[in-house]
Design a protein around this motif. Structure first.
Motif, PDB file in Angstrom:
ATOM      1  N   VAL A  59       2.384 -29.172   6.891  1.00 47.38           N
ATOM      2  CA  VAL A  59       1.907 -27.780   6.885  1.00 47.38           C
ATOM      3  C   VAL A  59       2.999 -26.909   7.497  1.00 47.38           C
ATOM      4  O   VAL A  59       3.519 -27.220   8.579  1.00 47.38           O
ATOM      5  N   ARG A  60       3.342 -25.821   6.801  1.00 47.29           N
ATOM      6  CA  ARG A  60       4.362 -24.917   7.342  1.00 47.29           C
ATOM      7  C   ARG A  60       3.799 -23.518   7.517  1.00 47.29           C
ATOM      8  O   ARG A  60       3.242 -22.935   6.586  1.00 47.29           O
ATOM      9  N   TYR A  61       3.958 -23.016   8.729  1.00 46.62           N
ATOM     10  CA  TYR A  61       3.679 -21.612   9.021  1.00 46.62           C
ATOM     11  C   TYR A  61       5.022 -20.880   9.087  1.00 46.62           C
ATOM     12  O   TYR A  61       5.851 -21.179   9.952  1.00 46.62           O
ATOM     13  N   PHE A  62       5.242 -19.966   8.184  1.00 49.23           N
ATOM     14  CA  PHE A  62       6.505 -19.230   8.122  1.00 49.23           C
ATOM     15  C   PHE A  62       6.675 -18.333   9.339  1.00 49.23           C
ATOM     16  O   PHE A  62       5.778 -17.569   9.696  1.00 49.23           O
ATOM     17  N   GLY A  63       7.850 -18.424   9.957  1.00 51.55           N
ATOM     18  CA  GLY A  63       8.081 -17.677  11.188  1.00 51.55           C
ATOM     19  C   GLY A  63       8.869 -16.402  11.007  1.00 51.55           C
ATOM     20  O   GLY A  63       9.245 -15.755  11.995  1.00 51.55           O
ATOM     21  N   GLY A  64       9.160 -16.042   9.755  1.00 51.12           N
ATOM     22  CA  GLY A  64       9.876 -14.793   9.526  1.00 51.12           C
ATOM     23  C   GLY A  64      11.362 -14.952   9.310  1.00 51.12           C
ATOM     24  O   GLY A  64      12.043 -14.014   8.904  1.00 51.12           O
ATOM     25  N   VAL A  65      11.894 -16.151   9.562  1.00 49.61           N
ATOM     26  CA  VAL A  65      13.324 -16.411   9.373  1.00 49.61           C
ATOM     27  C   VAL A  65      13.488 -17.414   8.237  1.00 49.61           C
ATOM     28  O   VAL A  65      12.958 -18.522   8.294  1.00 49.61           O
ATOM     29  N   LYS A  66      14.210 -17.027   7.205  1.00 43.95           N
ATOM     30  CA  LYS A  66      14.439 -17.936   6.084  1.00 43.95           C
ATOM     31  C   LYS A  66      15.407 -19.037   6.506  1.00 43.95           C
ATOM     32  O   LYS A  66      16.465 -18.758   7.087  1.00 43.95           O
TER      33      LYS A  66
END
Length: 212
Positions: free
Chosen positions: A101-108
């Motif tokens: 599961v990945r929660y995107f942190g705003g940094v690609k």
């Protein structure tokens, strides 16, 4: 019988978690013996982590490690499912499902960064799992008369076989009648040794008092 009759899997569910540039990766591993077990586990994960950006996964099933799938679930092609599957292969595992599961942190993270992150997530959950050895088994049925009970039981003792099903009555097999039927499920290497012993006895008694 020169065969490999074992492979590695995991004993039970495992979990791991880490953060990479503010993206949160939560990895899960489950033992699965059939592809039909995969979807309910993934559905449960999607429901619990409904607000996550991605739920990527891979699985490997079967002693021959021939049934597999890798899924990127919206991540760039080859950056999630493939590295997850790669860690399953690196550990030599089968009958296992790993989901991240990945929660995107705003940094690609970029292609290489995603690959490394999913690889690390998978490696971490494998390290947290209990690795076990599973055996490939098969069933043998021995038909014999009472006169052969002692040698059959001696073979079982020599091979440390303690679990078997034994029935008495009248059993027809290969146009012969027998008084006993013994069914035993064993790992292939042990089964091969037992088969050799029983076949040697079959030849001695001329196929009249025992058969397989």
């Amino acid at each position: 019988m020169d065969v490999s009759d074992s492979y590695l899997s995991i004993e039970g569910p495992a979990k791991a978690e880490f953060t990479e540039q503010r993206s949160r990766f939560i990895s899960f591993a489950w033992p699965v013996a059939d592809v039909n077990q995969v979807k309910p586990l993934l559905d449960g994960l999607q429901k619990e982590y409904y607000d996550a950006r991605h739920v990527c996964y891979a699985y490997m099933i079967g002693a021959g490690r021939t049934e597999w799938r890798a899924n990127d679930n919206g991540e760039p092609s080859g950056t999630a499912g493939k590295p997850i599957l790669g860690q399953i292969n690196s550990a030599g595992l089968s009958d296992v499902l790993i989901a991240v599961v990945r929660y995107f942190g705003g940094v690609k993270l970029g292609t290489s960064g995603l690959i490394q992150a999913y690889r690390q997530a998978s490696q971490s959950v494998i390290e947290n799992a209990v690795i076990i050895e599973k055996y490939i088994t098969d069933t043998m049925v021995i038909y014999h008369n009472f006169s052969m009970t002692a040698p059959v039981m001696r073979f079982f003792k020599e091979l440390d076989i303690v679990r078997f099903k034994q029935d008495y009555g009248v059993f027809e097999y290969k146009e012969q009648l027998y008084e006993c039927r013994v069914e035993v499920n064993l790992r292939l290497t042990v089964l091969g040794k037992l088969e050799e012993k029983v076949r040697a006895l079959v030849q001695v008694v001329g196929n009249k008092d025992i058969n397989i």
